[in-house]
Motif scaffolding. Structure first.
Motif, short mmCIF file in Angstrom:
data_model
loop_
_atom_site.label_atom_id
_atom_site.label_comp_id
_atom_site.label_asym_id
_atom_site.label_seq_id
_atom_site.Cartn_x
_atom_site.Cartn_y
_atom_site.Cartn_z
N ASN A 183 -2.09 4.10 -5.50
CA ASN A 183 -2.88 3.97 -4.26
C ASN A 183 -2.07 3.39 -3.11
OD1 ASN A 183 -5.42 4.92 -5.41
ND2 ASN A 183 -5.39 3.01 -6.58
N ALA A 184 -0.81 3.71 -3.06
CA ALA A 184 0.05 3.32 -1.94
C ALA A 184 0.06 4.44 -0.89
CB ALA A 184 1.47 3.05 -2.43
N VAL A 185 0.53 4.10 0.31
CA VAL A 185 0.69 5.09 1.37
C VAL A 185 2.08 4.92 1.95
CG1 VAL A 185 -0.11 5.94 3.60
CG2 VAL A 185 -1.77 5.05 1.95
N ILE A 186 2.84 6.01 1.97
CA ILE A 186 4.18 6.01 2.57
C ILE A 186 4.11 6.89 3.82
CG2 ILE A 186 6.64 6.29 2.17
CD1 ILE A 186 5.24 4.40 0.19
N GLY A 187 4.25 6.28 5.00
CA GLY A 187 4.03 6.98 6.26
C GLY A 187 5.13 7.98 6.58
N ALA A 188 4.82 8.87 7.49
CA ALA A 188 5.70 9.97 7.87
C ALA A 188 7.08 9.46 8.30
CB ALA A 188 5.09 10.76 9.01
N ASN A 189 8.11 10.21 7.91
CA ASN A 189 9.49 9.97 8.32
C ASN A 189 10.08 8.66 7.80
OD1 ASN A 189 9.83 12.37 10.07
ND2 ASN A 189 8.24 11.37 11.27
N SER A 190 9.48 8.08 6.80
CA SER A 190 10.05 6.88 6.17
C SER A 190 11.11 7.29 5.15
CB SER A 190 8.97 6.06 5.48
OG SER A 190 8.04 5.56 6.42
#
Length: 350
Positions: A170-177
């Motif tokens: 349930n993690a979120v890795i944002g765009a362009n990371s």
């Protein structure tokens, strides 16, 4: 405020709102229905608002809000039609109540994917078996060999995850990371453009100039951490860089190699933390703070914005200034300088 991006969820009773944030409300008003939160000047009868402090009493007198979070001393000043929600911390209560009406804003949503387990056709995943169920991988993400990702996690567009990294559930890795040499816990939120696990700034001076020192540690980010956009966290050289459970980091923060940060710290924007700094739990750093390498900040300490810290900070202390010192001493020195300048006839109304 538009509902285009974050439409409110189901209406809530005042009793539900009060109980959720620990506020007190008249028993007769508990069943009154509210639909959203709004500032005093734009709130209507169906909205919950808040009174921050005495400076905003004029806005309270004219508000049309159906209910207002306020301190007990202001409860009797509610205009007709407004219900007092009594709490010692009105602005904090207002923020928590907003989460009831806008749960979709509590966690970044996928930009393109719509369902758990959806993987974009343009994504590159070297070992798909490393992904648990209901992982979303959006367009043009690259996930290298040996990566493990827990169920319910969202990998945004153009994210790059290096070999061997692990990401919890349930993690979120944002765009362009970009993430490399890192282990990330459950329910972590990483906003767009974050860089985690790149080389730390390690150099050895030689007669021929500076030479690179290998950075062979990793980054460990524990559960429930949130990392703001364009923040960088370098991997360790000989020990891991660690971000403790529940810590919240603002945008554009630099965290150097070997930093060990305790649990539930709060780091405001544009802070620079040099290598090998050790921080206890519940440490707070204001915006633009700079920390010298190798120092220790005790648990519960805080540093005022734009301060430069070059020495250890005791547990529970508040530091301010450049160079930073105990905040009470800093303020006393500023006042003494002002008195001296006035005494000498200098320009000193500042």
């Amino acid at each position: 405020m538009t509902s285009r991006f974050f439409p409110p969820a189901e209406p809530q009773t005042l009793g539900t709102v009060a109980d959720a944030v620990g506020a007190k409300v008249d028993e007769a008003a508990r069943e009154r229905i509210m639909t959203d939160v709004m500032p005093l000047d734009t709130a209507g009868p169906e909205h919950v608002s808040f009174l921050r402090d005495a400076k905003h009493r004029a806005a309270l007198a004219t508000t049309k809000a159906g209910a207002v979070f306020c301190e007990a001393r202001f409860a009797a000043e509610m205009p007709e039609g407004s219900i007092a929600l009594v709490t010692p911390y009105p602005d904090n209560a207002f923020g928590l109540a907003a989460g009831l009406f806008h749960p979709s804003a509590m966690r970044p949503r996928p930009l393109t994917a719509r369902a758990g387990g959806e993987i974009a056709t343009t994504a590159i995943i070297e070992e798909p078996e490393g992904l648990e169920a209901n992982v979303i991988v959006e367009a043009f993400a690259v996930i290298a060999r040996g990566v493990e990702i827990g169920r319910g996690t969202v990998i945004g567009p153009n994210v790059v995850i290096g070999p061997g990294c692990t990401i919890g559930r349930n993690a979120v890795i944002g765009a362009n990371s970009t993430i490399q040499c890192a282990h990330i816990g459950d329910r972590v939120i990483i906003h767009p453009g974050v860089r985690i696990g790149q080389d730390g700034f390690g150099l050895a001076r030689t007669p021929d100039g500076y030479r690179k020192v290998p950075q062979v540690g990793s980054v460990v980010i524990q559960d429930d951490v949130e990392i703001g956009a364009n923040t960088t966290i370098d991997r360790g050289s000989r020990r891991d860089t660690v971000i403790g459970k529940g810590t919240k980091i603002d945008n554009q923060v630099q965290i150097g190699h070997n930093v060990v940060m305790g649990c539930h710290c709060v780091i405001a924007g544009c802070v620079g933390i040099s290598g090998s700094v050790t921080m206890g739990d519940y440490v707070t750093l204001g915006g633009h703070v700079g920390l010298r390498d190798g120092i220790t900040l005790g648990s519960g300490s805080s540093v005022a914005g734009k301060s430069g810290v070059g020495e250890d900070v005791p547990a529970g202390a508040t530091y301010a200034g450049l160079p930073a010192t105990d905040a009470r001493r800093y303020l006393a020195e500023r006042m003494a300088i002002g008195r001296l300048m006035r005494k000498k006839g200098g320009a000193s109304n500042s």
